[in-house]
Design a protein around this motif. Structure first.
Motif, PDB file in Angstrom:
ATOM      1  N   PHE A   1       0.827  -1.219   0.000  1.00 11.66           N
ATOM      2  CA  PHE A   1       0.000   0.000   0.000  1.00 11.66           C
ATOM      3  C   PHE A   1       0.858   1.266   0.000  1.00 11.66           C
ATOM      4  CE2 PHE A   1      -2.382   3.361   2.145  1.00 11.66           C
ATOM      5  CZ  PHE A   1      -3.545   3.351   1.392  1.00 11.66           C
ATOM      6  N   PRO A   2       0.461   2.318  -0.751  1.00 17.26           N
ATOM      7  CA  PRO A   2      -0.591   2.281  -1.790  1.00 17.26           C
ATOM      8  C   PRO A   2      -0.018   1.738  -3.100  1.00 17.26           C
ATOM      9  CG  PRO A   2       0.263   4.523  -1.536  1.00 17.26           C
ATOM     10  CD  PRO A   2       1.028   3.661  -0.571  1.00 17.26           C
ATOM     11  N   ALA A   3      -0.716   0.783  -3.686  1.00 12.94           N
ATOM     12  CA  ALA A   3      -0.241   0.165  -4.929  1.00 12.94           C
ATOM     13  C   ALA A   3      -0.492   1.126  -6.087  1.00 12.94           C
ATOM     14  CB  ALA A   3      -0.970  -1.156  -5.163  1.00 12.94           C
ATOM     15  N   MET A   4       0.576   1.578  -6.717  1.00 15.45           N
ATOM     16  CA  MET A   4       0.466   2.561  -7.798  1.00 15.45           C
ATOM     17  C   MET A   4      -0.386   2.013  -8.944  1.00 15.45           C
ATOM     18  SD  MET A   4       2.124   4.947  -6.472  1.00 15.45           S
ATOM     19  CE  MET A   4       2.675   6.192  -7.607  1.00 15.45           C
ATOM     20  N   GLY A   5      -1.326   2.825  -9.394  1.00 15.82           N
ATOM     21  CA  GLY A   5      -2.144   2.425 -10.536  1.00 15.82           C
ATOM     22  C   GLY A   5      -3.295   1.495 -10.186  1.00 15.82           C
ATOM     23  N   LYS A   6      -3.377   1.042  -8.940  1.00 16.01           N
ATOM     24  CA  LYS A   6      -4.449   0.123  -8.527  1.00 16.01           C
ATOM     25  C   LYS A   6      -5.629   0.931  -8.002  1.00 16.01           C
ATOM     26  CE  LYS A   6      -5.352  -3.682  -5.254  1.00 16.01           C
ATOM     27  NZ  LYS A   6      -5.418  -4.836  -6.150  1.00 16.01           N
ATOM     28  N   THR A   7      -6.824   0.576  -8.426  1.00 13.45           N
ATOM     29  CA  THR A   7      -8.026   1.226  -7.909  1.00 13.45           C
ATOM     30  C   THR A   7      -8.648   0.334  -6.834  1.00 13.45           C
ATOM     31  OG1 THR A   7      -8.455   2.340 -10.012  1.00 13.45           O
ATOM     32  CG2 THR A   7     -10.306   2.144  -8.485  1.00 13.45           C
ATOM     33  N   TYR A   8      -8.780   0.873  -5.620  1.00 18.21           N
ATOM     34  CA  TYR A   8      -9.371   0.107  -4.512  1.00 18.21           C
ATOM     35  C   TYR A   8     -10.899   0.199  -4.600  1.00 18.21           C
ATOM     36  CZ  TYR A   8      -4.655  -0.074  -2.649  1.00 18.21           C
ATOM     37  OH  TYR A   8      -3.304  -0.301  -2.500  1.00 18.21           O
ATOM     38  N   THR A   9     -11.549  -0.965  -4.542  1.00 21.94           N
ATOM     39  CA  THR A   9     -13.006  -1.042  -4.645  1.00 21.94           C
ATOM     40  C   THR A   9     -13.553  -1.932  -3.530  1.00 21.94           C
ATOM     41  OG1 THR A   9     -13.060  -3.038  -6.011  1.00 21.94           O
ATOM     42  CG2 THR A   9     -12.783  -0.925  -7.170  1.00 21.94           C
ATOM     43  N   ASP A  10     -14.876  -2.082  -3.512  1.00 23.91           N
ATOM     44  CA  ASP A  10     -15.545  -2.935  -2.517  1.00 23.91           C
ATOM     45  C   ASP A  10     -15.152  -4.406  -2.663  1.00 23.91           C
ATOM     46  OD1 ASP A  10     -17.902  -0.758  -1.988  1.00 23.91           O
ATOM     47  OD2 ASP A  10     -17.562  -1.011  -4.126  1.00 23.91           O
ATOM     48  N   ASP A  11     -14.632  -4.791  -3.817  1.00 26.37           N
ATOM     49  CA  ASP A  11     -14.334  -6.203  -4.090  1.00 26.37           C
ATOM     50  C   ASP A  11     -12.896  -6.600  -3.777  1.00 26.37           C
ATOM     51  OD1 ASP A  11     -16.931  -6.460  -5.127  1.00 26.37           O
ATOM     52  OD2 ASP A  11     -16.260  -5.676  -7.058  1.00 26.37           O
ATOM     53  N   VAL A  12     -12.085  -5.646  -3.297  1.00 26.99           N
ATOM     54  CA  VAL A  12     -10.666  -5.933  -3.046  1.00 26.99           C
ATOM     55  C   VAL A  12     -10.497  -6.367  -1.579  1.00 26.99           C
ATOM     56  CG1 VAL A  12      -8.343  -4.932  -2.997  1.00 26.99           C
ATOM     57  CG2 VAL A  12      -9.928  -4.304  -4.822  1.00 26.99           C
ATOM     58  N   TRP A  13      -9.628  -7.364  -1.360  1.00 18.60           N
ATOM     59  CA  TRP A  13      -9.416  -7.899  -0.004  1.00 18.60           C
ATOM     60  C   TRP A  13      -7.944  -7.875   0.392  1.00 18.60           C
ATOM     61  CZ3 TRP A  13     -13.058  -9.677   3.493  1.00 18.60           C
ATOM     62  CH2 TRP A  13     -14.381  -9.731   3.007  1.00 18.60           C
ATOM     63  N   ASN A  14      -7.697  -7.509   1.637  1.00 14.04           N
ATOM     64  CA  ASN A  14      -6.375  -7.617   2.248  1.00 14.04           C
ATOM     65  C   ASN A  14      -6.038  -9.114   2.398  1.00 14.04           C
ATOM     66  OD1 ASN A  14      -4.214  -7.731   4.045  1.00 14.04           O
ATOM     67  ND2 ASN A  14      -5.137  -6.401   5.579  1.00 14.04           N
ATOM     68  N   PRO A  15      -4.877  -9.576   1.876  1.00 16.57           N
ATOM     69  CA  PRO A  15      -4.555 -11.010   1.927  1.00 16.57           C
ATOM     70  C   PRO A  15      -3.920 -11.476   3.244  1.00 16.57           C
ATOM     71  CG  PRO A  15      -2.852  -9.857   0.717  1.00 16.57           C
ATOM     72  CD  PRO A  15      -3.868  -8.814   1.108  1.00 16.57           C
ATOM     73  N   ALA A  16      -3.878 -10.629   4.280  1.00 21.46           N
ATOM     74  CA  ALA A  16      -3.211 -10.985   5.546  1.00 21.46           C
ATOM     75  C   ALA A  16      -3.787 -12.262   6.153  1.00 21.46           C
ATOM     76  CB  ALA A  16      -3.354  -9.834   6.548  1.00 21.46           C
ATOM     77  N   THR A  17      -2.912 -13.062   6.755  1.00 16.34           N
ATOM     78  CA  THR A  17      -3.337 -14.300   7.424  1.00 16.34           C
ATOM     79  C   THR A  17      -3.089 -14.211   8.924  1.00 16.34           C
ATOM     80  OG1 THR A  17      -1.173 -15.365   7.274  1.00 16.34           O
ATOM     81  CG2 THR A  17      -2.662 -15.628   5.386  1.00 16.34           C
TER      82      THR A  17
END
Length: 340
Positions: A135-151
């Motif tokens: 974060f913040p990933a350049m060029g990436k658009t954050y939306t309701d469908d994006v998930w943090n992959p943390a375990t």
């Protein structure tokens, strides 16, 4: 005539207070969970106009199994705002992961005791959307469908408290959706994912040092703590707490909100812009404020899409200038009140 009984967990907190006030204003009766009777009485004493529409339930520790069993009885709506937000952690599991996950699980386990329940809105976070490592990933658009992959395994031993906090939010949210998928309850669920939440604090405060984490960031700019220079802007996305509160109410009332997850980003900002807004709205604080050359030259490279919340919940996001001005007004008033 009340529209119904809403349980607001963590009612005495920054977000919980705003959410409860929004439900009162929309015509509901509120039952708030508090750690003690004295905290409940102190809280409602600030809002005497709603005393006849308020009741409380004592929940000393949301991580204890069965803690919500009495609180849920007879409610039609639940707004689950209670979850720890701190970077001052000594034990990743005990201080953050378990309270966030177990708190959500304990609430869900109790819902079978309330056959009247129709809707739960979970206060999640933008932290459950973005990947802390990139974060913040350049060029990436954050939306309701994006998930943090943390375990959980990574978060248990991770050295950075920010990673652990973000993991606690996404793991609690996954617990919520997985429960609904597995148990097929008679109620519907919705989730809101706000980033840094600003706006005027209305919760009880015994001192400015007991402010919630995000409001303390604004107070530090106002109080002279950063007079020698602003820290980098850690989270460049914000939303006003009043929009978060309204989103909870709308998510419980609107059919199209069933089963939905909403990204609630009101805009992007920098600490320089916050300082600049405070300097304009409160020139009497200028000797405390850090010097800002030209906040308008800042580039915002965070891309996001909160249009679903605007379209389905009808949220017209409060702009940064109004949000920070109102926050500063309130903090100036609190400082005066605490001196008397």
């Amino acid at each position: 005539m009340s529209k119904g009984l809403v349980l607001v967990t963590g009612v005495t907190g920054f977000v919980g207070t705003a959410v409860a006030l929004a439900y009162f204003e929309a015509g509901y009766t509120v039952r708030g969970t508090c750690r003690s009777q004295s905290k409940a009485e102190e809280w409602i004493s600030l809002f005497p106009q709603y005393k006849s529409k308020f009741e409380y339930a004592i929940v000393e520790d949301i991580a204890v199994p069965g803690c919500f069993d009495e609180a849920v009885k007879g409610v039609e709506i639940i707004a689950h705002t209670a979850s720890p937000f701190t970077y001052d952690i000594k034990d990743n599991e005990k201080d953050l992961l378990l309270p966030a996950i177990a708190g959500t699980h304990n609430l869900l386990s109790a819902t079978s005791l309330s056959p009247t329940l129709k809707r739960i809105v979970l206060t999640s976070s933008f932290a459950s959307v973005f990947d802390f490592a990139t974060f913040p990933a350049m060029g990436k658009t954050y939306t309701d469908d994006v998930w943090n992959p943390a375990t959980y395994e990574e978060a248990k031993t991770h050295a950075h408290p920010g990673y652990v906090y973000c993991a606690s939010k996404v793991l609690a949210e996954r617990t919520f959706w997985e429960w609904i998928e597995r148990e097929r309850p008679g109620w519907e669920g919705s989730v809101v994912c706000p980033p840094n939440i600003y706006g005027p604090p209305r919760q009880p405060l015994s001192s400015l040092s007991s402010l919630n984490t995000s409001t303390k960031d604004v107070w530090n700019i106002m109080s002279g703590a950063y007079k020698e220079g602003l820290p980098p802007t850690a989270m460049p996305a914000f939303v006003d707490v009043r929009d978060v509160a309204l989103a909870h109410v709308r998510a419980t009332e609107r059919e199209e909100a069933k089963g939905q997850r909403y990204l609630l980003i009101g805009g992007v900002y920098t600490n320089e812009e916050i300082a600049s807004i405070i300097a304009q709205s409160h020139p009497e604080l200028n000797d405390r404020l850090p010097k800002v050359d030209d906040a308008s030259k800042v580039n915002h490279d965070l891309l996001y899409d909160s249009s679903k919340a605007q379209e389905q919940l009808g949220i017209q996001f409060i702009p940064l200038e109004k949000c920070i001005r109102d926050t500063a007004d309130r903090l100036v008033q609190i400082e005066k009140d605490l001196k008397h």
